[in-house]
Write a protein that holds these residues in place. Sequence first.
Motif, PDB file in Angstrom:
ATOM      1  N   GLY A  75       0.902  -1.056   0.018  1.00 54.49           N
ATOM      2  CA  GLY A  75       0.030   0.246   0.616  1.00 54.49           C
ATOM      3  C   GLY A  75       0.734   1.641   0.132  1.00 54.49           C
ATOM      4  N   THR A  97      -1.840   2.699   2.344  1.00 56.87           N
ATOM      5  CA  THR A  97      -2.702   1.676   2.128  1.00 56.87           C
ATOM      6  C   THR A  97      -2.728   0.434   3.576  1.00 56.87           C
ATOM      7  N   HIS A 100      -5.634  -0.908   5.665  1.00 56.68           N
ATOM      8  CA  HIS A 100      -7.070  -1.290   5.073  1.00 56.68           C
ATOM      9  C   HIS A 100      -7.483  -2.989   4.578  1.00 56.68           C
ATOM     10  N   LYS A 102      -9.902  -4.829   3.495  1.00 58.14           N
ATOM     11  CA  LYS A 102     -10.952  -6.029   2.426  1.00 58.14           C
ATOM     12  C   LYS A 102     -11.798  -6.265   2.659  1.00 58.14           C
ATOM     13  N   TRP A 111     -14.870   9.260   9.780  1.00 54.71           N
ATOM     14  CA  TRP A 111     -13.662   9.417   9.228  1.00 54.71           C
ATOM     15  C   TRP A 111     -13.521  10.755   8.866  1.00 54.71           C
ATOM     16  N   TYR A 136      -5.407   6.466   7.157  1.00 55.63           N
ATOM     17  CA  TYR A 136      -5.194   5.535   5.571  1.00 55.63           C
ATOM     18  C   TYR A 136      -5.276   6.713   4.188  1.00 55.63           C
ATOM     19  N   LYS A 137      -4.129   6.354   3.903  1.00 55.94           N
ATOM     20  CA  LYS A 137      -3.323   7.422   2.408  1.00 55.94           C
ATOM     21  C   LYS A 137      -3.152   8.895   4.065  1.00 55.94           C
TER      22      LYS A 137
END
Length: 189
Positions: A75, A97, A100, A102, A111, A136-137
């Motif tokens: 990621g 990422t 993350h 899935k 967020w 995340y990012k």
Amino acid sequence: MRRDALAGVHAMDPIHELKVRADILHARLESNDGGALARLRVLPELHRADDATLRTKAADVRRKHCLSVVARECGFASWEHARHVLGGHTDVDDFGTLLHAKNAGGILNQWFASYAEAFAAQRSLPDRPRHYLLAYKRHLLITGPSFVEALGMDPDDPDWEAIGWDWVHPIDAAARSRLYYKRLVAMRR
């Protein structure tokens, strides 16, 4: 340095873990392993390469390319990006990422665009259930134990408390490094 002493030096080191993965990939490429060749497609210059092109290019692949492959698979935009993030730098603005999951599509998270907002929101929540501030990012999220489990990690791991349940600005950077390592190990499964 003795081999057993070296093992202790690299115990739970996420950067070392990725270097080992790159070495394994490099060895598999040298033996023309089809699965290893296909992994090269994460590199932008080989994204659309057919199998014949991959076989031809494999002869020119160096360790630096393998480091880029494993970093992208985890990621990160590049090997340097992975080293910077996993190395515990405090000036990180893009965490990639890696966090993350899935299989966490049904888990609701809060967020945030700024750390200050996320931190304030996390601190306003009750201690139980535990709330984890993750990245995340360039975004931040507050989530619960089920998301951490979806990452393949133990939500009751003492390292979470050691970082103050705050991935971005951990109290103990070494604990976050161990958590990064545990996430990488979970991704292998």
